[in-house]
Design a protein around this motif. Structure first.
Motif, PDB file in Angstrom:
ATOM      1  N   ARG A  51      19.855   1.452  -0.026  1.00 38.47           N
ATOM      2  CA  ARG A  51      18.889   1.061   0.886  1.00 38.47           C
ATOM      3  C   ARG A  51      17.734   1.194   0.690  1.00 38.47           C
ATOM      4  NH1 ARG A  51      23.395   4.997   4.226  1.00 38.47           N
ATOM      5  NH2 ARG A  51      24.522   3.652   4.842  1.00 38.47           N
ATOM      6  N   LYS A  52      17.674   1.483  -0.689  1.00 41.79           N
ATOM      7  CA  LYS A  52      16.230   2.065  -0.945  1.00 41.79           C
ATOM      8  C   LYS A  52      15.361   0.638  -1.158  1.00 41.79           C
ATOM      9  CE  LYS A  52      15.561   6.146  -3.036  1.00 41.79           C
ATOM     10  NZ  LYS A  52      15.599   7.321  -3.893  1.00 41.79           N
ATOM     11  N   PRO A  53      15.900  -0.616  -1.706  1.00 43.07           N
ATOM     12  CA  PRO A  53      15.178  -1.775  -2.079  1.00 43.07           C
ATOM     13  C   PRO A  53      15.234  -2.659  -0.853  1.00 43.07           C
ATOM     14  CG  PRO A  53      16.881  -1.483  -3.647  1.00 43.07           C
ATOM     15  CD  PRO A  53      16.972  -0.148  -2.627  1.00 43.07           C
ATOM     16  N   ALA A  57      11.454  -3.369   0.959  1.00 45.52           N
ATOM     17  CA  ALA A  57      11.121  -4.822   1.624  1.00 45.52           C
ATOM     18  C   ALA A  57      11.148  -4.517   3.128  1.00 45.52           C
ATOM     19  CB  ALA A  57      12.344  -5.623   1.238  1.00 45.52           C
ATOM     20  N   ALA A  58      11.247  -4.364   4.031  1.00 44.97           N
ATOM     21  CA  ALA A  58      10.896  -3.848   4.972  1.00 44.97           C
ATOM     22  C   ALA A  58      10.428  -3.135   5.200  1.00 44.97           C
ATOM     23  CB  ALA A  58      11.785  -3.350   5.836  1.00 44.97           C
ATOM     24  N   GLU A  59       8.950  -2.102   4.593  1.00 45.09           N
ATOM     25  CA  GLU A  59       8.065  -1.738   4.675  1.00 45.09           C
ATOM     26  C   GLU A  59       6.902  -2.768   4.047  1.00 45.09           C
ATOM     27  OE1 GLU A  59       6.450   2.365   2.394  1.00 45.09           O
ATOM     28  OE2 GLU A  59       8.486   2.759   3.420  1.00 45.09           O
ATOM     29  N   LEU A  63       3.947  -4.515   6.071  1.00 43.73           N
ATOM     30  CA  LEU A  63       2.264  -4.188   5.846  1.00 43.73           C
ATOM     31  C   LEU A  63       1.624  -5.524   5.348  1.00 43.73           C
ATOM     32  CD1 LEU A  63       2.922  -0.985   3.079  1.00 43.73           C
ATOM     33  CD2 LEU A  63       1.315  -1.213   5.653  1.00 43.73           C
ATOM     34  N   GLU A  64       1.925  -6.114   5.245  1.00 46.30           N
ATOM     35  CA  GLU A  64       1.856  -7.554   4.685  1.00 46.30           C
ATOM     36  C   GLU A  64       0.989  -7.923   6.208  1.00 46.30           C
ATOM     37  OE1 GLU A  64      -0.283 -10.512   2.968  1.00 46.30           O
ATOM     38  OE2 GLU A  64       0.545  -8.661   1.539  1.00 46.30           O
ATOM     39  N   SER A  65       2.403  -7.934   6.982  1.00 46.38           N
ATOM     40  CA  SER A  65       1.949  -8.933   8.855  1.00 46.38           C
ATOM     41  C   SER A  65       0.790  -7.985   9.292  1.00 46.38           C
ATOM     42  CB  SER A  65       2.915  -8.590   9.334  1.00 46.38           C
ATOM     43  OG  SER A  65       3.540  -6.979   9.861  1.00 46.38           O
ATOM     44  N   VAL A  66       0.367  -6.814   8.810  1.00 46.12           N
ATOM     45  CA  VAL A  66      -0.760  -6.434   9.306  1.00 46.12           C
ATOM     46  C   VAL A  66      -1.767  -6.310   8.822  1.00 46.12           C
ATOM     47  CG1 VAL A  66      -2.009  -4.424   9.757  1.00 46.12           C
ATOM     48  CG2 VAL A  66       0.908  -4.234  10.335  1.00 46.12           C
ATOM     49  N   ARG A  67      -2.095  -6.569   7.415  1.00 45.99           N
ATOM     50  CA  ARG A  67      -3.339  -7.101   6.899  1.00 45.99           C
ATOM     51  C   ARG A  67      -3.334  -8.370   6.909  1.00 45.99           C
ATOM     52  NH1 ARG A  67      -0.234  -4.694   1.799  1.00 45.99           N
ATOM     53  NH2 ARG A  67      -1.240  -3.308   1.237  1.00 45.99           N
ATOM     54  N   GLN A  68      -2.632  -9.116   7.643  1.00 44.02           N
ATOM     55  CA  GLN A  68      -2.605 -10.916   8.519  1.00 44.02           C
ATOM     56  C   GLN A  68      -3.182 -10.755   9.462  1.00 44.02           C
ATOM     57  OE1 GLN A  68      -2.911 -13.886   6.133  1.00 44.02           O
ATOM     58  NE2 GLN A  68      -3.613 -14.943   8.074  1.00 44.02           N
ATOM     59  N   MET A  69      -2.848  -9.211  10.182  1.00 44.75           N
ATOM     60  CA  MET A  69      -3.231  -9.795  11.676  1.00 44.75           C
ATOM     61  C   MET A  69      -4.983  -8.900  11.556  1.00 44.75           C
ATOM     62  SD  MET A  69      -0.420  -8.124  14.445  1.00 44.75           S
ATOM     63  CE  MET A  69      -0.530  -6.976  13.685  1.00 44.75           C
TER      64      MET A  69
END
Length: 87
Positions: A51-53, A57-59, A63-69
């Motif tokens: 489950r960790k990977p 990946a979701a985390e 974070l990438e979507s927040v940076r893009q926004m």
């Protein structure tokens, strides 16, 4: 379709699904309590490792979507500052 081909496919599917079910049932039938608990602990660790990977990946995707926004918001704010209000 050939009936033997269907039998082979069904057999392959049955065999591929068996190890996961066998893994869960093996612990249940262990008589010694310490061995049974150790078996459950191993299963828990294996599931956690699987489950960790996915969680990471979701985390990182979030974070990438927040940076893009934030970048998009900054671009909008810069363009709004160039608008003449009441010229």
């Amino acid at each position: 379709m050939d009936s033997t081909f269907v039998k082979y496919v069904l057999t392959a599917l049955a065999l591929s699904a068996t190890p996961a079910a066998a893994l869960e049932q093996n612990c249940r039938f262990i008589q010694a309590k310490a061995d049974r608990e150790a078996c459950y602990k191993r299963q828990e660790e294996e599931l956690a490792a699987k489950r960790k990977p996915a969680a990471r990946a979701a985390e990182s995707k979030t974070l990438e979507s927040v940076r893009q926004m934030r970048q998009d918001d900054d671009a909008v704010y810069r363009s709004i500052n160039n608008i003449c209000r009441g010229c």
